[in-house]
Write a protein that holds these residues in place. Structure first.
Motif, mmCIF file in Angstrom:
data_model
loop_
_atom_site.group_PDB
_atom_site.id
_atom_site.type_symbol
_atom_site.label_atom_id
_atom_site.label_comp_id
_atom_site.label_asym_id
_atom_site.label_seq_id
_atom_site.Cartn_x
_atom_site.Cartn_y
_atom_site.Cartn_z
ATOM 1 N N ASP A 267 55.825 -9.919 10.290
ATOM 2 C CA ASP A 267 56.841 -9.655 9.276
ATOM 3 C C ASP A 267 57.435 -8.267 9.470
ATOM 4 O OD1 ASP A 267 58.317 -10.423 6.868
ATOM 5 O OD2 ASP A 267 57.174 -8.813 5.910
ATOM 6 N N LEU A 268 56.607 -7.309 9.805
ATOM 7 C CA LEU A 268 57.081 -5.958 10.045
ATOM 8 C C LEU A 268 58.063 -5.933 11.216
ATOM 9 C CD1 LEU A 268 56.838 -2.968 9.227
ATOM 10 C CD2 LEU A 268 54.967 -2.794 10.857
ATOM 11 N N LEU A 269 57.749 -6.683 12.269
ATOM 12 C CA LEU A 269 58.654 -6.771 13.415
ATOM 13 C C LEU A 269 59.925 -7.545 13.071
ATOM 14 C CD1 LEU A 269 56.246 -7.563 16.391
ATOM 15 C CD2 LEU A 269 57.425 -5.419 15.930
ATOM 16 N N GLY A 270 59.805 -8.495 12.138
ATOM 17 C CA GLY A 270 60.959 -9.304 11.763
ATOM 18 C C GLY A 270 61.064 -10.603 12.543
ATOM 19 N N TYR A 271 59.953 -11.053 13.135
ATOM 20 C CA TYR A 271 59.963 -12.273 13.931
ATOM 21 C C TYR A 271 58.787 -13.160 13.548
ATOM 22 C CZ TYR A 271 63.596 -9.946 16.452
ATOM 23 O OH TYR A 271 64.766 -9.315 16.737
ATOM 24 N N ARG B 83 64.815 -6.412 9.072
ATOM 25 C CA ARG B 83 64.515 -5.620 10.276
ATOM 26 C C ARG B 83 65.094 -6.308 11.513
ATOM 27 N NH1 ARG B 83 60.948 -1.593 10.715
ATOM 28 N NH2 ARG B 83 60.447 -0.932 12.803
ATOM 29 N N SER B 84 64.978 -7.615 11.556
ATOM 30 C CA SER B 84 65.547 -8.378 12.662
ATOM 31 C C SER B 84 67.066 -8.225 12.688
ATOM 32 C CB SER B 84 65.146 -9.851 12.510
ATOM 33 O OG SER B 84 65.714 -10.629 13.524
ATOM 34 N N ASN B 85 67.707 -8.309 11.512
ATOM 35 C CA ASN B 85 69.157 -8.146 11.434
ATOM 36 C C ASN B 85 69.581 -6.745 11.858
ATOM 37 O OD1 ASN B 85 69.499 -10.763 10.590
ATOM 38 N ND2 ASN B 85 69.787 -10.259 8.452
#
Length: 112
Positions: free
Chosen positions: A8-12, A71-73
């Motif tokens: 979740d922290l990485l966004g993936y 974060r991914s965005n």
């Protein structure tokens, strides 16, 4: 539980992160930026990739509080900004770069 929080922290999603960890495929573009935001820019050297513009890394770091899809965005937006600036030969310090960054962030639903 810790692994899910890391993903979740990485966004993936966990399936993607597991694919990287098991060597099924390598992270690319915005994925590498997300990883570098957590583990440091050495990840670019480990993957034999050129480091992104230092100014864009500073912007990424100023949004370090984001997690998950945001974060991914953020990573996607910065990769797009970097591409546009390179194509148009615009420095990240040029006044027009600010407008490009702002409009790209809005496109990805990001506001500071």
């Amino acid at each position: 539980e810790d692994f899910i929080a890391f993903c979740d922290l990485l966004g993936y999603p966990p399936s993607k992160v597991l694919g990287w960890l098991h060597g099924e495929y390598l992270p690319e573009g915005p994925e590498v930026l997300s990883i570098a935001g957590i583990l440091g820019v050495e990840v670019y050297q480990a993957l034999d990739l050129p480091k992104p513009d230092p100014e864009l890394l500073k912007i990424y770091e100023s949004f370090a509080h984001l997690t998950g899809q945001d974060r991914s965005n953020l990573a996607l937006a910065l990769i797009e900004v970097e591409r546009v600036l390179k194509e148009d030969k615009i420095s990240t310090k040029a006044p027009e770069a600010r407008d490009i960054i702002k409009s790209t962030f809005e496109k990805y639903g990001l506001r500071k």
